[in-house]
Design a protein around this motif. Structure first.
Motif, PDB file in Angstrom:
ATOM      1  N   GLN A 255      18.038   5.100  -1.127  1.00 47.67           N
ATOM      2  CA  GLN A 255      17.519   5.584   0.142  1.00 47.67           C
ATOM      3  C   GLN A 255      16.351   4.707   0.591  1.00 47.67           C
ATOM      4  OE1 GLN A 255      16.413   9.702  -0.174  1.00 47.67           O
ATOM      5  NE2 GLN A 255      18.366  10.328  -1.049  1.00 47.67           N
ATOM      6  N   TYR A 256      16.222   4.549   1.895  1.00 45.25           N
ATOM      7  CA  TYR A 256      15.050   3.855   2.422  1.00 45.25           C
ATOM      8  C   TYR A 256      13.795   4.636   2.040  1.00 45.25           C
ATOM      9  CZ  TYR A 256      18.202   1.122   5.400  1.00 45.25           C
ATOM     10  OH  TYR A 256      19.181   0.291   5.877  1.00 45.25           O
ATOM     11  N   GLY A 257      12.746   3.914   1.680  1.00 46.34           N
ATOM     12  CA  GLY A 257      11.528   4.626   1.324  1.00 46.34           C
ATOM     13  C   GLY A 257      10.472   3.690   0.783  1.00 46.34           C
ATOM     14  N   PHE A 258       9.307   4.273   0.543  1.00 50.80           N
ATOM     15  CA  PHE A 258       8.147   3.534   0.063  1.00 50.80           C
ATOM     16  C   PHE A 258       7.793   4.004  -1.337  1.00 50.80           C
ATOM     17  CE2 PHE A 258       3.494   3.951  -0.492  1.00 50.80           C
ATOM     18  CZ  PHE A 258       3.179   2.605  -0.602  1.00 50.80           C
ATOM     19  N   VAL A 259       7.595   3.048  -2.243  1.00 55.13           N
ATOM     20  CA  VAL A 259       7.189   3.352  -3.608  1.00 55.13           C
ATOM     21  C   VAL A 259       5.762   2.860  -3.792  1.00 55.13           C
ATOM     22  CG1 VAL A 259       7.643   3.003  -6.053  1.00 55.13           C
ATOM     23  CG2 VAL A 259       9.543   3.182  -4.445  1.00 55.13           C
ATOM     24  N   GLN A 260       4.893   3.769  -4.162  1.00 53.74           N
ATOM     25  CA  GLN A 260       3.470   3.460  -4.272  1.00 53.74           C
ATOM     26  C   GLN A 260       3.204   2.413  -5.341  1.00 53.74           C
ATOM     27  OE1 GLN A 260       0.704   6.888  -4.352  1.00 53.74           O
ATOM     28  NE2 GLN A 260      -0.069   5.983  -6.230  1.00 53.74           N
ATOM     29  N   ASP A 261       2.293   1.470  -5.003  1.00 56.92           N
ATOM     30  CA  ASP A 261       1.890   0.429  -5.940  1.00 56.92           C
ATOM     31  C   ASP A 261       0.373   0.402  -5.996  1.00 56.92           C
ATOM     32  OD1 ASP A 261       1.923  -1.765  -7.632  1.00 56.92           O
ATOM     33  OD2 ASP A 261       1.927  -3.194  -5.960  1.00 56.92           O
ATOM     34  N   GLY A 262      -0.196   0.402  -7.196  1.00 58.43           N
ATOM     35  CA  GLY A 262      -1.642   0.417  -7.318  1.00 58.43           C
ATOM     36  C   GLY A 262      -2.199   1.830  -7.227  1.00 58.43           C
ATOM     37  N   LEU A 263      -3.520   1.920  -7.121  1.00 56.62           N
ATOM     38  CA  LEU A 263      -4.206   3.207  -7.049  1.00 56.62           C
ATOM     39  C   LEU A 263      -4.474   3.536  -5.585  1.00 56.62           C
ATOM     40  CD1 LEU A 263      -5.650   5.493  -8.667  1.00 56.62           C
ATOM     41  CD2 LEU A 263      -7.737   4.108  -8.458  1.00 56.62           C
ATOM     42  N   ALA A 419       0.141   2.915   0.562  1.00 56.95           N
ATOM     43  CA  ALA A 419       0.311   1.508   0.913  1.00 56.95           C
ATOM     44  C   ALA A 419      -1.043   0.809   1.004  1.00 56.95           C
ATOM     45  CB  ALA A 419       1.062   1.382   2.238  1.00 56.95           C
ATOM     46  N   TRP A 420      -2.087   1.565   1.331  1.00 54.29           N
ATOM     47  CA  TRP A 420      -3.457   1.050   1.232  1.00 54.29           C
ATOM     48  C   TRP A 420      -3.992   1.524  -0.112  1.00 54.29           C
ATOM     49  CZ3 TRP A 420      -8.599   3.004   3.575  1.00 54.29           C
ATOM     50  CH2 TRP A 420      -9.545   1.985   3.532  1.00 54.29           C
ATOM     51  N   HIS A 421      -4.285   0.569  -0.994  1.00 56.57           N
ATOM     52  CA  HIS A 421      -4.565   0.946  -2.373  1.00 56.57           C
ATOM     53  C   HIS A 421      -5.528  -0.034  -3.031  1.00 56.57           C
ATOM     54  CE1 HIS A 421      -0.985  -1.727  -2.405  1.00 56.57           C
ATOM     55  NE2 HIS A 421      -1.664  -2.324  -3.378  1.00 56.57           N
ATOM     56  N   TYR A 422      -5.980   0.351  -4.194  1.00 55.24           N
ATOM     57  CA  TYR A 422      -6.756  -0.532  -5.055  1.00 55.24           C
ATOM     58  C   TYR A 422      -5.771  -1.271  -5.970  1.00 55.24           C
ATOM     59  CZ  TYR A 422     -10.574   2.592  -3.658  1.00 55.24           C
ATOM     60  OH  TYR A 422     -11.481   3.332  -2.940  1.00 55.24           O
ATOM     61  N   ARG A 423      -5.805  -2.575  -5.934  1.00 52.59           N
ATOM     62  CA  ARG A 423      -4.870  -3.382  -6.705  1.00 52.59           C
ATOM     63  C   ARG A 423      -5.156  -3.274  -8.197  1.00 52.59           C
ATOM     64  NH1 ARG A 423      -5.736  -8.430  -8.126  1.00 52.59           N
ATOM     65  NH2 ARG A 423      -7.397  -8.585  -6.552  1.00 52.59           N
ATOM     66  N   ARG A 424      -4.079  -3.173  -8.962  1.00 53.10           N
ATOM     67  CA  ARG A 424      -4.186  -3.091 -10.422  1.00 53.10           C
ATOM     68  C   ARG A 424      -4.562  -4.467 -10.989  1.00 53.10           C
ATOM     69  NH1 ARG A 424      -1.710   0.311 -14.258  1.00 53.10           N
ATOM     70  NH2 ARG A 424      -0.500   1.251 -12.567  1.00 53.10           N
ATOM     71  N   LEU A 425      -5.498  -4.489 -11.929  1.00 56.77           N
ATOM     72  CA  LEU A 425      -5.876  -5.729 -12.596  1.00 56.77           C
ATOM     73  C   LEU A 425      -4.862  -6.049 -13.687  1.00 56.77           C
ATOM     74  CD1 LEU A 425      -9.716  -5.154 -12.988  1.00 56.77           C
ATOM     75  CD2 LEU A 425      -8.609  -6.780 -11.446  1.00 56.77           C
ATOM     76  N   GLN A 426      -4.557  -7.321 -13.842  1.00 55.73           N
ATOM     77  CA  GLN A 426      -3.594  -7.759 -14.851  1.00 55.73           C
ATOM     78  C   GLN A 426      -4.306  -7.912 -16.207  1.00 55.73           C
ATOM     79  OE1 GLN A 426      -0.322  -7.969 -14.208  1.00 55.73           O
ATOM     80  NE2 GLN A 426      -0.816  -7.267 -12.140  1.00 55.73           N
ATOM     81  N   VAL A 427      -4.587  -6.760 -16.823  1.00 59.23           N
ATOM     82  CA  VAL A 427      -5.244  -6.752 -18.127  1.00 59.23           C
ATOM     83  C   VAL A 427      -4.473  -5.843 -19.060  1.00 59.23           C
ATOM     84  CG1 VAL A 427      -7.526  -7.267 -17.202  1.00 59.23           C
ATOM     85  CG2 VAL A 427      -6.792  -4.879 -17.390  1.00 59.23           C
ATOM     86  N   ALA A 428      -4.606  -6.120 -20.361  1.00 63.74           N
ATOM     87  CA  ALA A 428      -3.926  -5.305 -21.353  1.00 63.74           C
ATOM     88  C   ALA A 428      -4.684  -4.002 -21.578  1.00 63.74           C
ATOM     89  CB  ALA A 428      -3.810  -6.087 -22.662  1.00 63.74           C
ATOM     90  N   GLY A 429      -3.965  -3.007 -22.084  1.00 64.95           N
ATOM     91  CA  GLY A 429      -4.598  -1.736 -22.400  1.00 64.95           C
ATOM     92  C   GLY A 429      -4.569  -0.770 -21.230  1.00 64.95           C
TER      93      GLY A 429
END
Length: 482
Positions: A255-263, A419-429
């Motif tokens: 289905q058409y839709g938006f999947v949240q990315d980040g915080l 869609a307006w979010h805080y980007r996830r940092l590419q760090v482990a843990g």
């Protein structure tokens, strides 16, 4: 070293029903959309090879083709697209693959003495110089893998580069086109607009059935799902566990839709609670408040505070690469044509007080010249701006949400949904995020809503102790604001 093709290589492929129709279409632009695991990429690989075999042979008996394969990043191109291609057409049978320039030179000899010469060029958008070179090539056809991540301009430009190879003296192009596959994009994507709304001539879109069906919020296997014979048992039901409904609808139900990315900036926002089912109309006798964000992507949000203290956002005006003079004209036209009977208060980004180097006018000067007496919002504190909107989202008045959006606010709605979010940092843990929200196509209208709320007094309300004995309207907004 010269490649000696295998004497016999048998390749068996039976296209699922939707992919079979996709392959038979004569359209210049063809799109294939479906859930994960539905065989889209494999179908596109086989389509390119089949078209190469069907090319008209030149005087020397060689059927020549040059295809381009695009993906948004080189990592995804190498890890996914190239792997799929080589799984169908291995080097030992179809010719060597060059890792240096990501090119597969397919050279095959047929029993009737003819030869197949197919050059497949793999390219990604994260190397602009490669894209520039690609869009100057003469091609037979092109495949865009995961097209929802591609700008429409790239798709259209590729359409201008196909049917240019081989030359007429070498047989010409018996076929040329741009094929695309994708998981479902959002409903404001160019794919949706072309496939479901405008449906232009020369474009054909094919939609595979989802692997799951939704009934009353419950997901169940779809008996019409395609490619199941090549998937593990219960492929879709086992993978839906732990996924959000939005993820399941997009990737498994197709289905058409938006999947949240980040915080998300506004975790308080709930689409089911904060969006009206039908367009909201302004209440007569009450003023309107307008919030503005400036720059080369100015945006406006039009809202109204009701007598109960609840807020309703009625409309939005979102632009891209537009100067302030033109935007002010469009905003004035919108207010006159749809909200002319209402007094209007306009608040904008305080940074708009800075003068331009060209004519020394500020955005507020331009707005006033267009008959829109805007004022700077009382603060530009990011935390206060966010909380001014978040407090209204969290508020409950008579069992109703403190802030309600009209469906006309489509961009604002999506921005607040994540869609307006805080980007996830590419760090482990443990998951970590940047301190400030990403600037993207949704940030401007969301910030315009913040300036609206600050200008209307919601910021001062947060900083003023509540007085329970005051009238409800007085408690909902600071009456002493300037």
């Amino acid at each position: 070293m010269k490649h000696e093709p295998a004497e016999i290589f048998r390749l068996h492929y039976k296209a699922p029903p939707t992919i079979a129709r996709f392959m038979q279409s004569p359209a210049l632009y063809r799109g294939l959309m479906g859930p994960v695991g539905s065989g889209k990429s494999s179908g596109c690989c086989l389509e390119l090879m089949a078209r190469a075999f069907a090319q008209t042979p030149g005087p020397d008996g060689v059927r020549r083709s040059r295809m381009a394969v695009l993906r948004n990043t080189y990592r995804e191109l190498k890890d996914t697209t190239v792997r799929t291609w080589l799984s169908w057409f291995p080097e030992e049978a179809f010719g060597p693959f060059s890792l240096t320039d990501l090119r597969h030179g397919v050279r095959l000899a047929r029993a009737n003495g003819e030869r197949i010469e197919l050059d497949v060029l793999f390219r990604a958008l994260d190397r602009p110089r490669d894209v520039k070179k690609l869009l100057s090539l003469d091609l037979t056809g092109a495949w865009i893998n995961e097209a929802r991540e591609m700008p429409l301009g790239i798709v259209e430009a590729l359409g201008d580069r196909v049917e240019r190879y081989p030359a007429a003296r070498d047989g010409g192009s018996a076929w040329a086109g741009v094929i695309m596959d994708t998981n479902p994009p959002d409903s404001d994507h160019w794919w949706y607009r072309l496939a479901e709304e405008t449906r232009p001539e020369g474009w054909a879109f094919f939609r595979q059935p989802g692997g799951l069906l939704e009934h009353g919020g419950v997901f169940a296997p779809n008996p019409r799902a395609e490619n199941l014979e090549h998937l593990p048992p219960d492929f879709y039901p086992r993978r839906q566990a732990g996924k959000t409904p939005a993820h399941v609808r997009v990737y498994y139900c197709a289905q058409y839709g938006f999947v949240q990315d980040g915080l998300p900036v506004y975790p308080e926002f709930s689409d089911a609670r904060h969006v009206a089912r039908t367009d909201l109309a302004p209440v007569a006798g009450l003023p309107l408040c307008v919030g503005l964000d400036f720059g080369l992507t100015p945006a406006a949000v039009i809202g109204q505070r009701l007598t109960t203290g609840r807020w309703q956002f009625l409309d939005e005006l979102v632009s891209r690469d537009m100067g302030m003079v033109r935007f002010a004209g469009l905003l004035g036209e919108l207010l006159r044509n749809h909200y002319g009977d209402h007094k209007t208060e306009i608040w904008g980004d305080p940074a708009g007080m800075a003068r331009a180097q060209t004519d020394e006018r500020t955005p507020f000067d331009i707005l006033r010249a267009c008959g829109l007496p805007a004022r700077p919002a009382p603060s530009n504190d990011p935390l206060l701006r966010r909380e001014a909107v978040a407090a209204a989202l969290a508020r409950d008045i008579d069992g109703l949400p403190g802030l309600l959006l009209s469906p006309r606010c489509a961009t604002l709605r999506k921005g607040m949904a994540g869609a307006w979010h805080y980007r996830r940092l590419q760090v482990a843990g443990e998951a970590r995020f940047v301190d400030t929200p990403d600037k993207n196509s949704f940030s401007h209208v969301c910030e315009a809503a913040q300036y609206l709320m600050l200008g209307a007094g919601e910021g001062r309300r947060l900083l003023t102790p509540d007085q329970p004995d005051r009238p409800r309207q007085g408690r909902s907004v600071n009456a002493a604001r300037g």
